[in-house]
Design a protein around this motif. Structure first.
Motif, short mmCIF file in Angstrom:
data_model
loop_
_atom_site.label_atom_id
_atom_site.label_comp_id
_atom_site.label_asym_id
_atom_site.label_seq_id
_atom_site.Cartn_x
_atom_site.Cartn_y
_atom_site.Cartn_z
N CYS A 109 -4.61 -57.65 -77.30
CA CYS A 109 -5.60 -57.20 -78.30
C CYS A 109 -5.10 -57.43 -79.72
CB CYS A 109 -5.91 -55.72 -78.09
SG CYS A 109 -6.70 -55.35 -76.51
N ILE A 132 -4.71 -61.39 -80.43
CA ILE A 132 -5.99 -62.09 -80.60
C ILE A 132 -6.60 -61.76 -81.96
CG2 ILE A 132 -8.39 -62.02 -79.84
CD1 ILE A 132 -7.47 -62.16 -77.01
N THR A 133 -6.60 -60.48 -82.32
CA THR A 133 -7.22 -60.07 -83.59
C THR A 133 -6.45 -60.63 -84.78
OG1 THR A 133 -7.95 -58.02 -82.54
CG2 THR A 133 -7.99 -58.10 -84.94
N GLY A 152 -6.33 -64.60 -84.64
CA GLY A 152 -7.67 -65.15 -84.84
C GLY A 152 -8.10 -65.08 -86.29
N TYR A 154 -8.67 -68.41 -88.58
CA TYR A 154 -10.04 -68.71 -89.04
C TYR A 154 -10.16 -68.63 -90.56
CZ TYR A 154 -15.11 -68.79 -89.19
OH TYR A 154 -16.41 -69.15 -89.45
N VAL A 156 -7.24 -71.40 -82.71
CA VAL A 156 -8.41 -71.20 -83.57
C VAL A 156 -8.48 -72.27 -84.66
CG1 VAL A 156 -9.42 -69.64 -85.29
CG2 VAL A 156 -8.62 -68.74 -83.11
N ALA A 177 -17.47 -63.24 -87.82
CA ALA A 177 -16.95 -62.48 -86.68
C ALA A 177 -17.49 -63.03 -85.36
CB ALA A 177 -17.30 -61.01 -86.83
N ARG A 178 -18.78 -63.36 -85.35
CA ARG A 178 -19.39 -63.91 -84.13
C ARG A 178 -18.80 -65.27 -83.79
NH1 ARG A 178 -23.67 -63.19 -80.84
NH2 ARG A 178 -24.57 -65.03 -79.87
N LEU A 189 -15.87 -66.36 -84.57
CA LEU A 189 -14.48 -66.19 -84.16
C LEU A 189 -14.37 -65.67 -82.73
CD1 LEU A 189 -11.45 -66.13 -84.71
CD2 LEU A 189 -11.77 -63.89 -85.81
N PHE A 190 -15.07 -64.57 -82.44
CA PHE A 190 -14.87 -63.91 -81.15
C PHE A 190 -15.79 -64.44 -80.04
CE2 PHE A 190 -13.20 -60.78 -84.18
CZ PHE A 190 -11.95 -60.56 -83.62
N LYS A 191 -16.97 -64.94 -80.40
CA LYS A 191 -17.90 -65.41 -79.38
C LYS A 191 -17.74 -66.89 -79.07
CE LYS A 191 -20.35 -61.63 -78.67
NZ LYS A 191 -20.47 -60.98 -77.34
N ILE A 232 -12.48 -67.76 -79.82
CA ILE A 232 -11.57 -67.04 -78.91
C ILE A 232 -11.92 -67.32 -77.46
CG2 ILE A 232 -10.76 -64.77 -78.17
CD1 ILE A 232 -9.70 -65.61 -80.89
#
Length: 310
Positions: A125, A128-129, A132, A136, A195, A215-216, A218-220, A223
């Motif tokens: 966790c 990744i945060t 990422g 990015y 990334v 955010a979308r 990056l994570f959707k 990642i």
């Protein structure tokens, strides 16, 4: 012209309708599979990886079930049966206080495996945060964030763990904090690299043009497409965390009594290594086999999740 027309009209069999059964004769039948279904099929073909997975699953089941069904408690002492060898009553024998080693090894497995998997999850966790965002955002944000990682990397991992464990007093919580503080940096670096590579590709630019938030994206998108290498790294973090916890237990600053991890059991038994070597053998064997199995799983996942080997 009339002869040609007449000939054409007299040979309609040249244009007979194709039978329904022959329409799909050249069609290539291939079952549609998702990325992870295909990866699982490749993983199953790796015999060492499957053996490692089966061993880890059986070890987890044994650590949960055996202490529940055993007639002996992990902390029950029997002074009339100290340092006993393997028998039908005590399959792994007893320790210097007459406690059943099988139950204690399985209870130690609960602690060691819990530390390993929980530490890997927390590092996942955080890594990744942090990685990422650094990858990015880029520019000055990336430079500052990664210089912090470089500064923390300059301090040996075990020094973090020992200092935090000693300051906060030995417990599962302090050990987890120490392991997580020293282990998330490698994950963050790997995620950052993935990334930075993916954010310039077409699907990322298309999402940006369509108005997706950072955010979308990056994570959707980024990642999710990096999960292959990330999963492999997490798998390899588990044996590393188990080893660090076992090393602390062997140094005598691990889980406090009467609870005991595999490292603590090995530390308690080292005094009897010459007279009762099996007391050291069982927890050491559990550590070695579990770490070996987890490394086999990590190698298998690395091959299975590599799209170049599809």
């Amino acid at each position: 012209m009339e002869e040609n027309k007449q000939t054409f009209e007299l040979t309609p069999e040249l244009f007979e309708k194709m039978p329904e059964a022959d329409k799909n004769a050249e069609k290539i039948n291939y079952e549609s599979k998702t990325y992870f279904q295909d990866a699982w099929n490749r993983f199953k073909k790796n015999k060492l990886a499957m053996a490692g997975l089966i061993f880890v699953v059986l070890m987890i089941i044994a650590c949960i079930v055996i202490p529940m069904i055993s007639p002996y408690s992990y902390d029950a002492q029997d002074m009339t049966n100290m340092n006993a060898g393997s028998s039908m009553q005590h399959l792994m024998g007893t320790d210097n206080l007459g406690r059943d080693l099988l139950v204690r090894v399985m209870m130690g497995g609960r602690i060691s495996l819990t530390v390993g998997f929980v530490a890997a999850g927390i590092c996942l966790c955080i890594g990744i945060t942090y990685g990422g965002i650094a990858g990015y955002m880029g520019g000055k944000v990336d430079m500052v964030m990664m210089r912090i990682v470089d500064a923390m990397y300059s301090i040996p991992d075990m020094l973090y763990i020992i200092l935090i464990t000693v300051v906060l007093e030995p417990s599962m919580t302090s050990i987890l904090i120490g392991i997580c503080i020293s282990s998330w940096m490698g994950m963050a670096r790997q995620v950052r690299t993935q990334v930075m590579t993916l954010k310039e590709q077409e699907f990322s630019l298309a999402a940006f043009v369509l108005g997706a938030s950072k955010a979308r994206i990056l994570f959707k998108h980024l990642i999710i497409n990096s999960m292959g290498p990330i999963i492999v790294s997490v798998t390899l973090l588990v044996p590393s965390a188990i080893f660090n916890e076992a090393f602390l237990g062997y140094l005598g600053i691990g889980i406090p009594a009467p609870n005991a991890s595999w490292g603590t059991l090995a530390n308690d038994a080292k005094r009897f290594m010459t007279t009762h070597p099996t007391q050291v053998l069982w927890p050491t064997l559990a550590i070695c086999l579990t770490m070996l199995a987890l490394n086999f799983i990590g190698d298998g996942l690395g091959d299975a999740l590599d799209p170049k080997k599809k």
